[in-house]
Scaffold this motif. Sequence first.
Motif, short mmCIF file in Angstrom:
data_model
loop_
_atom_site.label_atom_id
_atom_site.label_comp_id
_atom_site.label_asym_id
_atom_site.label_seq_id
_atom_site.Cartn_x
_atom_site.Cartn_y
_atom_site.Cartn_z
N MET A 52 0.85 -1.18 0.00
CA MET A 52 0.00 0.00 0.00
C MET A 52 0.89 1.24 0.00
O MET A 52 1.90 1.30 0.69
N HIS A 53 0.51 2.19 -0.76
CA HIS A 53 1.28 3.43 -0.89
C HIS A 53 1.24 4.21 0.42
O HIS A 53 0.21 4.27 1.09
N GLU A 54 2.36 4.80 0.80
CA GLU A 54 2.46 5.52 2.07
C GLU A 54 1.49 6.69 2.17
O GLU A 54 0.97 6.98 3.24
N SER A 55 1.21 7.35 1.05
CA SER A 55 0.29 8.49 1.11
C SER A 55 -1.12 8.04 1.46
O SER A 55 -1.86 8.75 2.13
N PHE A 56 -1.48 6.83 1.01
CA PHE A 56 -2.80 6.31 1.36
C PHE A 56 -2.86 5.97 2.85
O PHE A 56 -3.86 6.23 3.51
N LYS A 57 -1.79 5.44 3.40
CA LYS A 57 -1.74 5.14 4.83
C LYS A 57 -1.93 6.41 5.65
O LYS A 57 -2.56 6.39 6.70
N ALA A 58 -1.38 7.51 5.16
CA ALA A 58 -1.51 8.78 5.87
C ALA A 58 -2.95 9.28 5.84
O ALA A 58 -3.40 9.93 6.78
N LEU A 59 -3.67 8.98 4.78
CA LEU A 59 -5.07 9.42 4.66
C LEU A 59 -6.05 8.50 5.37
O LEU A 59 -7.16 8.90 5.67
N LEU A 60 -5.64 7.28 5.64
CA LEU A 60 -6.54 6.29 6.23
C LEU A 60 -7.22 6.76 7.51
O LEU A 60 -8.43 6.58 7.67
N PRO A 61 -6.52 7.41 8.45
CA PRO A 61 -7.21 7.87 9.66
C PRO A 61 -8.32 8.89 9.38
O PRO A 61 -9.22 9.07 10.19
N LEU A 62 -8.26 9.53 8.23
CA LEU A 62 -9.31 10.47 7.87
C LEU A 62 -10.51 9.78 7.24
O LEU A 62 -11.59 10.36 7.14
N ILE A 63 -10.32 8.54 6.82
CA ILE A 63 -11.37 7.80 6.12
C ILE A 63 -12.14 6.86 7.04
O ILE A 63 -13.35 6.80 7.00
N ILE A 64 -11.41 6.13 7.89
CA ILE A 64 -12.09 5.18 8.79
C ILE A 64 -12.24 5.81 10.17
O ILE A 64 -11.46 6.68 10.55
N PRO A 65 -13.26 5.37 10.91
CA PRO A 65 -13.47 5.93 12.25
C PRO A 65 -12.26 5.72 13.16
O PRO A 65 -11.60 4.67 13.10
N GLU A 66 -11.98 6.71 13.98
CA GLU A 66 -10.88 6.62 14.93
C GLU A 66 -11.09 5.42 15.84
O GLU A 66 -12.20 5.18 16.33
N GLY A 67 -10.04 4.65 16.07
CA GLY A 67 -10.12 3.47 16.93
C GLY A 67 -10.28 2.18 16.15
O GLY A 67 -9.94 1.11 16.64
N VAL A 68 -10.78 2.25 14.93
CA VAL A 68 -10.97 1.04 14.13
C VAL A 68 -9.64 0.35 13.87
O VAL A 68 -9.53 -0.87 13.91
N SER A 69 -8.59 1.14 13.62
CA SER A 69 -7.29 0.54 13.33
C SER A 69 -6.68 -0.19 14.52
O SER A 69 -5.72 -0.93 14.37
N ASP A 70 -7.24 -0.01 15.72
CA ASP A 70 -6.79 -0.77 16.88
C ASP A 70 -7.22 -2.23 16.78
O ASP A 70 -6.60 -3.10 17.39
N TYR A 71 -8.26 -2.50 16.01
CA TYR A 71 -8.84 -3.85 15.92
C TYR A 71 -8.87 -4.42 14.51
O TYR A 71 -9.09 -5.61 14.33
N PHE A 72 -8.67 -3.56 13.50
CA PHE A 72 -8.76 -3.99 12.11
C PHE A 72 -7.57 -3.48 11.33
O PHE A 72 -7.01 -2.44 11.64
N GLN A 73 -7.20 -4.25 10.31
CA GLN A 73 -6.14 -3.80 9.41
C GLN A 73 -6.72 -3.63 8.00
O GLN A 73 -7.62 -4.36 7.60
N LEU A 74 -6.19 -2.67 7.31
CA LEU A 74 -6.60 -2.43 5.93
C LEU A 74 -5.95 -3.50 5.06
O LEU A 74 -4.74 -3.69 5.11
N THR A 75 -6.76 -4.22 4.28
CA THR A 75 -6.21 -5.25 3.40
C THR A 75 -6.27 -4.87 1.93
O THR A 75 -5.51 -5.39 1.13
N ASP A 76 -7.16 -3.96 1.58
CA ASP A 76 -7.28 -3.55 0.20
C ASP A 76 -8.14 -2.29 0.11
O ASP A 76 -8.82 -1.93 1.08
N HIS A 77 -8.09 -1.66 -1.03
CA HIS A 77 -8.95 -0.52 -1.32
C HIS A 77 -9.11 -0.42 -2.83
O HIS A 77 -8.25 -0.89 -3.58
N LYS A 78 -10.22 0.12 -3.27
CA LYS A 78 -10.41 0.34 -4.71
C LYS A 78 -11.45 1.43 -4.91
O LYS A 78 -12.25 1.72 -4.02
N LYS A 79 -11.43 2.01 -6.08
CA LYS A 79 -12.42 2.98 -6.47
C LYS A 79 -13.01 2.51 -7.78
O LYS A 79 -12.30 2.14 -8.70
#
Length: 121
Positions: free
Chosen positions: A1-28
């Motif tokens: 996964m591109h680093e810039s997308f990782k930086a945007l992820l906290p703005l996309i998913i609810p805060e705290g979700v990353s404590d229990y879930f990992q991003l496995t994919d994304h698409k548009k």
Amino acid sequence: MHESFKALLPLIIPEGVSDYFQLTDHKKDTSGIHIYLEEINSTPVEYKTSKLLSKGFFDEVILQDFPIRGQEVYLHVKRRRWWNLDTGKVVHRDWRVVATGTRITSDFAAFLKAISRYPAA
């Protein structure tokens, strides 16, 4: 996964979700933005004294989140299940336990409420 997308992820998913879930994919695509999340393999606190063996995931649940720049956003969530070697039963994280006694954001609370609507199969 591109680093810039990782930086945007906290703005996309609810805060705290990353404590229990990992991003496995994304698409548009033409229907919107799709974010794929899988529950991490960490022992639920309510089973910390039990011997658990990860046994994969329940069926994927799709939640519609707030639109981003006019694009629909869909969270594809896979909840983990474990085999409890002590009891011989399948167990899963109790999201009410996660919420109890913690200070969670309203977005994370809404996320927990939404995934709790779907019973573990």
